[in-house]
Design a protein around this motif. Structure first.
Motif, PDB file in Angstrom:
ATOM      1  N   LEU A 119     -33.142  27.190 -45.781  1.00  0.00           N
ATOM      2  CA  LEU A 119     -32.083  26.694 -44.895  1.00  0.00           C
ATOM      3  C   LEU A 119     -30.706  26.909 -45.513  1.00  0.00           C
ATOM      4  CD1 LEU A 119     -33.620  23.311 -43.626  1.00  0.00           C
ATOM      5  CD2 LEU A 119     -33.500  25.487 -42.407  1.00  0.00           C
ATOM      6  N   MET A 120     -30.610  26.741 -46.822  1.00  0.00           N
ATOM      7  CA  MET A 120     -29.333  26.943 -47.508  1.00  0.00           C
ATOM      8  C   MET A 120     -28.916  28.413 -47.476  1.00  0.00           C
ATOM      9  SD  MET A 120     -29.902  24.339 -50.728  1.00  0.00           S
ATOM     10  CE  MET A 120     -28.216  24.313 -51.345  1.00  0.00           C
ATOM     11  N   ALA A 121     -29.894  29.323 -47.524  1.00  0.00           N
ATOM     12  CA  ALA A 121     -29.585  30.754 -47.398  1.00  0.00           C
ATOM     13  C   ALA A 121     -29.081  31.069 -45.992  1.00  0.00           C
ATOM     14  CB  ALA A 121     -30.827  31.584 -47.719  1.00  0.00           C
ATOM     15  N   LEU A 122     -29.716  30.482 -44.981  1.00  0.00           N
ATOM     16  CA  LEU A 122     -29.260  30.679 -43.599  1.00  0.00           C
ATOM     17  C   LEU A 122     -27.861  30.091 -43.407  1.00  0.00           C
ATOM     18  CD1 LEU A 122     -32.583  29.861 -41.694  1.00  0.00           C
ATOM     19  CD2 LEU A 122     -31.615  32.118 -42.175  1.00  0.00           C
ATOM     20  N   ASP A 123     -27.602  28.963 -44.068  1.00  0.00           N
ATOM     21  CA  ASP A 123     -26.271  28.352 -44.010  1.00  0.00           C
ATOM     22  C   ASP A 123     -25.218  29.292 -44.587  1.00  0.00           C
ATOM     23  OD1 ASP A 123     -24.234  26.039 -44.153  1.00  0.00           O
ATOM     24  OD2 ASP A 123     -24.456  26.622 -46.263  1.00  0.00           O
ATOM     25  N   ARG A 124     -25.508  29.920 -45.724  1.00  0.00           N
ATOM     26  CA  ARG A 124     -24.562  30.866 -46.324  1.00  0.00           C
ATOM     27  C   ARG A 124     -24.370  32.089 -45.415  1.00  0.00           C
ATOM     28  NH1 ARG A 124     -20.965  29.128 -48.269  1.00  0.00           N
ATOM     29  NH2 ARG A 124     -21.670  27.502 -46.893  1.00  0.00           N
ATOM     30  N   TYR A 125     -25.441  32.520 -44.770  1.00  0.00           N
ATOM     31  CA  TYR A 125     -25.354  33.647 -43.838  1.00  0.00           C
ATOM     32  C   TYR A 125     -24.408  33.325 -42.681  1.00  0.00           C
ATOM     33  CZ  TYR A 125     -26.763  36.458 -39.796  1.00  0.00           C
ATOM     34  OH  TYR A 125     -26.758  37.238 -38.670  1.00  0.00           O
ATOM     35  N   MET A 126     -24.559  32.129 -42.100  1.00  0.00           N
ATOM     36  CA  MET A 126     -23.700  31.724 -40.990  1.00  0.00           C
ATOM     37  C   MET A 126     -22.248  31.575 -41.448  1.00  0.00           C
ATOM     38  SD  MET A 126     -25.636  31.633 -38.373  1.00  0.00           S
ATOM     39  CE  MET A 126     -24.381  30.968 -37.292  1.00  0.00           C
ATOM     40  N   ALA A 127     -22.050  31.008 -42.647  1.00  0.00           N
ATOM     41  CA  ALA A 127     -20.693  30.771 -43.143  1.00  0.00           C
ATOM     42  C   ALA A 127     -19.945  32.072 -43.400  1.00  0.00           C
ATOM     43  CB  ALA A 127     -20.747  29.939 -44.416  1.00  0.00           C
ATOM     44  N   ILE A 128     -20.642  33.104 -43.878  1.00  0.00           N
ATOM     45  CA  ILE A 128     -19.983  34.356 -44.244  1.00  0.00           C
ATOM     46  C   ILE A 128     -19.931  35.336 -43.077  1.00  0.00           C
ATOM     47  CG2 ILE A 128     -20.201  36.398 -45.737  1.00  0.00           C
ATOM     48  CD1 ILE A 128     -21.238  34.503 -47.922  1.00  0.00           C
TER      49      ILE A 128
END
Length: 317
Positions: A119-128
């Motif tokens: 989930l944290m990887a998906l969060d970074r994907y959305m943020a960038i």
């Protein structure tokens, strides 16, 4: 325990033998283990409190980090006090049902931890990749639903483990060469076919570990493409710097996890048992100990919040 020609009963208890071959230095081994456990408790509790207290940290990235800290606390508390009792007081006996409960929590919580890292990887994907829509997509209700779904996946997939073990006959030794009840360590004591246990264990590893690694890899592939396409070198460095703490957490978690998984199944006669048990303990202890330190060092917002909190309390006193 054999009671007749064709009938068996489960042992009343198992003996957790600690680290095989290193029994004489258990007390010395307990010192770094205890130190890391104290650091993990203080670091993760402090991080959860900081995220709760500091309103500027009520953002998706830090909410997921709070989830990770809570899971890390549960993981190390499930096993480390038991290991310290073995090292310090030679209290090696564990009730059969208590062993199954510990097994369920160990594998369940590590499965949840893997899901939170995804989930944290998906969060970074959305943020960038979608910075303008980031806050509108990752709302608090969606984060809560994702957290609950990840928790349920990890727990529900691990429920069969205790029942699969309980159906096995144990007519050999009841001594487990480990500091906690691990699924494969217990299964190896059975005198019946463990094919079902092995197959289900591989299925659970595929549905959690491999699936999460694939999602993380895809997220970072897209992130890398987005970062490379930025025209400014400073923008590229700033964008990628937001991922360094998470990448460190992934390495800290998955490297010892995969080492433990593969040595259990393929390296039993290659890797010394003592090394395998040490890495298996590090697999549960390293992430809770290092994650708060890594995020504290690598994340400017957390450093600023710690400074603000410290100076605020100092001013009050």
């Amino acid at each position: 325990m054999l009671i007749s020609n064709n009938s068996y009963v489960a042992p009343q208890s198992f003996i957790l033998n600690g680290i095989p071959g290193l029994e004489r230095v258990h007390v010395w081994l307990s010192l770094p283990v205890c130190t890391m456990y104290i650091i993990s408790l203080m670091g993760n509790l402090g991080l959860v409190y900081l995220i709760y207290y500091e309103e500027s940290l009520h953002r998706p990235m830090y909410l997921f980090l709070a989830m990770l800290s809570l899971i890390d606390l549960l993981i190390c508390t499930t096993t480390l006090p038991n290991a310290l009792c073995i090292f310090w007081f030679n209290l090696k006996e564990i009730n059969f049902n208590a062993c199954l409960v510990q097994m369920f929590f160990v594998h369940g919580f590590t499965g949840v931890e893997s899901g939170v890292l995804m989930l944290m990887a998906l969060d970074r994907y959305m943020a960038i990749c979608y910075p303008l829509r980031y806050a509108t997509i990752l709302t608090k209700p969606l984060i809560a639903k994702a957290g609950v779904a990840t928790f349920l996946r990890g727990v529900l997939l691990m429920i069969p483990f205790p029942f699969l073990v309980k159906r096995l006959p144990f007519c050999r030794s009841n001594i487990i060469a480990h500091t906690y009840c691990d699924h494969m360590s217990v299964v190896k004591l059975s005198c019946a076919s463990t094919k079902v246990n092995v197959i289900y264990g591989l299925m659970a590893a595929l549905l959690i570990g491999v699936f999460d690694i694939c999602c993380i890899s895809m997220s970072y592939t897209m992130i890398l493409r987005a970062v490379v396409s930025l025209s400014s070198a400073d923008a590229r460095q700033k964008a990628f710097s937001t991922c360094t703490a998470h990448i460190s957490a992934i390495i800290i978690t998955y490297v010892p996890a995969f080492f433990t998984f593969f040595t259990h199944r393929f390296g039993e006669h290659i890797i010394p048992p003592s090394l395998h048990i040490i890495v298996a303990n590090l697999y549960l202890l390293l992430p809770p100990t290092l994650n708060p330190i890594v995020y504290g060092v690598k994340t400017k917002q957390i450093r600023d919040s710690v400074t603000k909190l410290f100076h605020g309390e100092k001013g009050i006193s």
